[in-house]
Design a protein around this motif. Sequence first.
Motif, mmCIF file in Angstrom:
data_model
loop_
_atom_site.group_PDB
_atom_site.id
_atom_site.type_symbol
_atom_site.label_atom_id
_atom_site.label_comp_id
_atom_site.label_asym_id
_atom_site.label_seq_id
_atom_site.Cartn_x
_atom_site.Cartn_y
_atom_site.Cartn_z
ATOM 1 N N GLU A 37 -12.304 -103.208 -70.611
ATOM 2 C CA GLU A 37 -13.178 -102.379 -71.449
ATOM 3 C C GLU A 37 -14.290 -103.288 -71.967
ATOM 4 O O GLU A 37 -14.091 -104.062 -72.900
ATOM 5 C CB GLU A 37 -12.389 -101.760 -72.601
ATOM 6 C CG GLU A 37 -13.125 -100.670 -73.318
ATOM 7 C CD GLU A 37 -12.294 -100.004 -74.405
ATOM 8 O OE1 GLU A 37 -12.898 -99.282 -75.218
ATOM 9 O OE2 GLU A 37 -11.067 -100.203 -74.449
ATOM 10 N N ASP A 38 -15.434 -103.234 -71.309
ATOM 11 C CA ASP A 38 -16.531 -104.140 -71.607
ATOM 12 C C ASP A 38 -17.849 -103.382 -71.541
ATOM 13 O O ASP A 38 -18.331 -103.080 -70.454
ATOM 14 C CB ASP A 38 -16.537 -105.298 -70.612
ATOM 15 C CG ASP A 38 -17.583 -106.353 -70.913
ATOM 16 O OD1 ASP A 38 -18.351 -106.196 -71.887
ATOM 17 O OD2 ASP A 38 -17.639 -107.344 -70.169
ATOM 18 N N VAL A 40 -16.174 -102.678 -75.590
ATOM 19 C CA VAL A 40 -15.234 -101.733 -76.184
ATOM 20 C C VAL A 40 -16.015 -100.491 -76.607
ATOM 21 O O VAL A 40 -17.088 -100.584 -77.183
ATOM 22 C CB VAL A 40 -14.503 -102.368 -77.382
ATOM 23 C CG1 VAL A 40 -13.716 -101.335 -78.166
ATOM 24 C CG2 VAL A 40 -13.573 -103.479 -76.895
ATOM 25 N N ALA A 44 -12.948 -97.351 -69.872
ATOM 26 C CA ALA A 44 -12.178 -98.472 -69.332
ATOM 27 C C ALA A 44 -12.223 -98.458 -67.810
ATOM 28 O O ALA A 44 -12.186 -97.401 -67.183
ATOM 29 C CB ALA A 44 -10.732 -98.408 -69.818
ATOM 30 N N SER A 112 -4.894 -106.489 -69.886
ATOM 31 C CA SER A 112 -6.092 -105.830 -70.390
ATOM 32 C C SER A 112 -7.061 -106.869 -70.927
ATOM 33 O O SER A 112 -6.654 -107.932 -71.405
ATOM 34 C CB SER A 112 -5.764 -104.812 -71.487
ATOM 35 O OG SER A 112 -5.341 -105.469 -72.662
ATOM 36 N N LYS A 114 -10.584 -106.723 -73.373
ATOM 37 C CA LYS A 114 -11.531 -105.951 -74.169
ATOM 38 C C LYS A 114 -12.592 -106.904 -74.692
ATOM 39 O O LYS A 114 -12.270 -107.935 -75.279
ATOM 40 C CB LYS A 114 -10.833 -105.258 -75.334
ATOM 41 C CG LYS A 114 -9.892 -104.153 -74.899
ATOM 42 C CD LYS A 114 -9.321 -103.424 -76.091
ATOM 43 C CE LYS A 114 -8.483 -102.252 -75.607
ATOM 44 N NZ LYS A 114 -8.088 -101.382 -76.719
#
Length: 125
Positions: A37-38, A40, A44, A112, A114
Amino acid sequence: MPQEDVIKTVMKQYIDRFNQDDVEGVLSLFGEEATVEDPVGSPAVEGKSAIAEFYKKVVNGNTRIRLEGPIRGSHGNSGAMALQITTSAEGKTISIPVIEVMTFDEQGSIASMKAYWGPGDMVIK
């Protein structure tokens, strides 16, 4: 749960491989069902195939990551690091201070990632 030293080592490898333009090396650090998730708040990116497409765009010989302090572990399966991302586009240099938080699976792979940054964080020169 991976040990703190494993988490910190993988996070350092992430930076090193990114800066070496080693897309496959970066991807090898992620688990098959990982998410990115880049930044946030954006949708995603889910699964290694989609993550590969994401990193093929950003690991481009033009973007570099600089660690801004020590990588931090946790009492669980995650770590965080403060980074400075620098790239260029259309003759301008773009710098973004970022906090990345990663969680890890039992095998020590990234589950994950973020990236915390917002539009107001970007500096364009």
